[in-house]
Design a protein around this motif. Sequence first.
Motif, mmCIF file in Angstrom:
data_model
loop_
_atom_site.group_PDB
_atom_site.id
_atom_site.type_symbol
_atom_site.label_atom_id
_atom_site.label_comp_id
_atom_site.label_asym_id
_atom_site.label_seq_id
_atom_site.Cartn_x
_atom_site.Cartn_y
_atom_site.Cartn_z
ATOM 1 N N SER A 11 0.828 -1.211 0.000
ATOM 2 C CA SER A 11 0.000 0.000 0.000
ATOM 3 C C SER A 11 0.860 1.259 0.000
ATOM 4 O O SER A 11 0.578 2.218 -0.725
ATOM 5 N N PHE A 12 1.917 1.268 0.817
ATOM 6 C CA PHE A 12 2.830 2.411 0.809
ATOM 7 C C PHE A 12 3.416 2.631 -0.578
ATOM 8 O O PHE A 12 3.492 3.758 -1.066
ATOM 9 N N MET A 13 3.831 1.543 -1.209
ATOM 10 C CA MET A 13 4.461 1.657 -2.518
ATOM 11 C C MET A 13 3.488 2.188 -3.561
ATOM 12 O O MET A 13 3.827 3.065 -4.362
ATOM 13 N N MET A 14 2.260 1.694 -3.557
ATOM 14 C CA MET A 14 1.275 2.127 -4.548
ATOM 15 C C MET A 14 0.830 3.564 -4.300
ATOM 16 O O MET A 14 0.315 4.222 -5.209
ATOM 17 N N LEU A 15 1.025 4.058 -3.082
ATOM 18 C CA LEU A 15 0.732 5.464 -2.769
ATOM 19 C C LEU A 15 1.957 6.355 -2.967
ATOM 20 O O LEU A 15 1.945 7.515 -2.578
ATOM 21 N N ARG A 16 3.010 5.803 -3.541
ATOM 22 C CA ARG A 16 4.275 6.500 -3.798
ATOM 23 C C ARG A 16 4.956 6.971 -2.517
ATOM 24 O O ARG A 16 5.636 7.978 -2.493
ATOM 25 N N ARG A 17 4.777 6.215 -1.458
ATOM 26 C CA ARG A 17 5.463 6.491 -0.189
ATOM 27 C C ARG A 17 6.584 5.462 -0.053
ATOM 28 O O ARG A 17 6.543 4.540 0.756
ATOM 29 N N TYR A 18 7.613 5.627 -0.895
ATOM 30 C CA TYR A 18 8.643 4.607 -1.055
ATOM 31 C C TYR A 18 9.513 4.431 0.192
ATOM 32 O O TYR A 18 9.936 3.304 0.493
ATOM 33 N N ASN A 19 9.804 5.506 0.898
ATOM 34 C CA ASN A 19 10.620 5.374 2.117
ATOM 35 C C ASN A 19 9.932 4.506 3.157
ATOM 36 O O ASN A 19 10.561 3.646 3.787
ATOM 37 N N ASP A 20 8.633 4.724 3.344
ATOM 38 C CA ASP A 20 7.879 3.908 4.300
ATOM 39 C C ASP A 20 7.788 2.464 3.827
ATOM 40 O O ASP A 20 7.884 1.527 4.632
ATOM 41 N N ALA A 21 7.576 2.272 2.526
ATOM 42 C CA ALA A 21 7.521 0.915 1.975
ATOM 43 C C ALA A 21 8.834 0.185 2.218
ATOM 44 O O ALA A 21 8.849 -0.989 2.623
ATOM 45 N N ALA A 22 9.953 0.879 1.986
ATOM 46 C CA ALA A 22 11.274 0.268 2.190
ATOM 47 C C ALA A 22 11.476 -0.133 3.647
ATOM 48 O O ALA A 22 11.959 -1.228 3.943
ATOM 49 N N ARG A 23 11.084 0.752 4.571
ATOM 50 C CA ARG A 23 11.267 0.452 5.997
ATOM 51 C C ARG A 23 10.440 -0.760 6.425
ATOM 52 O O ARG A 23 10.934 -1.660 7.104
ATOM 53 N N VAL A 24 9.177 -0.751 6.043
ATOM 54 C CA VAL A 24 8.269 -1.817 6.479
ATOM 55 C C VAL A 24 8.676 -3.168 5.891
ATOM 56 O O VAL A 24 8.731 -4.179 6.603
ATOM 57 N N LEU A 25 8.973 -3.196 4.601
ATOM 58 C CA LEU A 25 9.340 -4.453 3.948
ATOM 59 C C LEU A 25 10.684 -4.971 4.448
ATOM 60 O O LEU A 25 10.867 -6.188 4.628
ATOM 61 N N SER A 26 11.634 -4.067 4.681
ATOM 62 C CA SER A 26 12.938 -4.511 5.180
ATOM 63 C C SER A 26 12.830 -5.049 6.605
ATOM 64 O O SER A 26 13.588 -5.946 6.993
ATOM 65 N N GLU A 27 11.877 -4.530 7.382
ATOM 66 C CA GLU A 27 11.649 -5.065 8.734
ATOM 67 C C GLU A 27 11.291 -6.549 8.673
ATOM 68 O O GLU A 27 11.733 -7.340 9.505
ATOM 69 N N ILE A 28 10.470 -6.917 7.676
ATOM 70 C CA ILE A 28 10.084 -8.333 7.547
ATOM 71 C C ILE A 28 11.298 -9.184 7.232
ATOM 72 O O ILE A 28 11.492 -10.259 7.809
ATOM 73 N N VAL A 29 12.118 -8.721 6.285
ATOM 74 C CA VAL A 29 13.279 -9.504 5.867
ATOM 75 C C VAL A 29 14.242 -9.701 7.039
ATOM 76 O O VAL A 29 14.728 -10.814 7.274
#
Length: 527
Positions: free
Chosen positions: A280-298
């Motif tokens: 959802s962050f990525m599709m809303l063009r909120r790339y920094n938040d998307a990167a943080r959230v997804l990297s937390e999972i990894v």
Amino acid sequence: AHRTMKGINRNDMNRIGQGEIPIDFDVIRAVKDFVFDLHDSMRRSHIKDEMEVLYSQTFRKLSDDYYKNSAWPSAEVISSQCDDDEIFLLFYSEMRMRHINVSNMADLNDRFDAWNNYCSLFDVILSCKDTNFFITSTWAFDIINEFVYQFQSFCQYRTKGNLSDEELQLLVNRQDAWAIQNVLGYLHGIIKVSKIREISEFERSKGSAKGSNDCPKSPSQLHQMMGYYAIIGLSRLHCLTADYYECLNVLSPIETADRNSEFCNNMNAYVSLYRHMGVSFMMLRRYNDAARVLSEIVVHANRSIKSGLLQKPGMEQIPRQLEKIVSMVAVVLILSPGSILDDSVLQIAVESNRERIAMIVEGGECFEKVLRDLFRSASPKFIVCSMPTFAKGSDSVPSNSLYDQQVQLFCREARQHVCFPKLRSYMKLYAAISVPKLSRFNEMKETELLAALISMKQKSTQIEWGMSGEKAPVEGSPAFGMDFNYFIEDGVIVIDENAQKKRFEKYFINQIKKCNDVTKQVKGLAI
């Protein structure tokens, strides 16, 4: 050998009807004991560890041993093992239908039966008449997660083009089953009756002058668990229907940035929540938040792999989801190279997609094609939730129409980034460069270059939540997503690398850790 109820001969059926033999005579003793113990744990003992073993291990083992290619006994057959407890049997039936679904044995009637059982189960929860129930976090999440999954699966099933006349007629007659308004109604109803929003608000207001001394209470531990995970299920549902704003908005009662939150103790809930948040962050063009959230999972998943957590029952889907998440991280990294990632996550994302990233740097047609393939492999299966026209030969909305639409929207956005990687690579080499010179390097007209520079700056400006516990995920402040800033003065592009100060703590911490690991390995060598 164990026989299912379908294998009972007519003579045995007559004897059952006459009361000469019990209806569960064909059910093995281990299954009877399991049902009895699970009922006792849920209704009387309320021992968490005991229930966790029964639910997560015993049920799975019995399924593998006796019901690999068949369904568990119906609720009617095993009812004597739980004193004919109708409410417990609804929970048991949900587990039974879930096993049928996982084993790929479900037909259309099974899907309707599952819906009827969910309705009965959720109606009982919403009524709050019986609150003497105990349930584990794992079980509560699985019920909600399976409910959303079966809705997704049903939406895909009913838009298939090869349905028989009988199936079409069944769908026409049961348009209330798995209707989006009913699914949403139950999830919102569970959240409301659990008072999870009020409880969360009270927890946040503790210690403040505005805080009340009376903590709201959920009707039972079961209600509080179900309400909590209903929020996560609702968020997932909104993401699947491409309502990305609402996907984030409904999460406000949950402390999504707090690593001590309830969902952090449930790996499947953790991955589901953060994955759909990241999309959802990525599709809303909120790339920094998307990167943080997804990297937390990894990062969290890698720790779990090392600790052996992913070897436990119920974790079979995590590695596959992790691959999709890493691909999504690569997409975010390409669209927003300035996004801050953990070094280990950056390394995994680059190594897993090295060839694709190399093709993207070249730009041109490869850029969009590679990004499209990455997005297709990483994104969830979006669904059309509107009711199709079931008339034979009518034009029905295909199940993948929304999915294709989201891919097209993503590609349209990605197309606007096609010249950015090459442009950015040249700008990183200079402290200042003239517009004519940079336009020659990029084989662009000066007017096109100026337009691209403005576009790159606009695309890099985004709303950033920053995983702050003080704000809800849907909120944020304007931020610049690149690792350097730039401006044009007298026909010269000035690159300001001090706009984002580099930090080296993580690098040194990682190197110290690697050094310690090597030291331990050396000490363990027999010389």
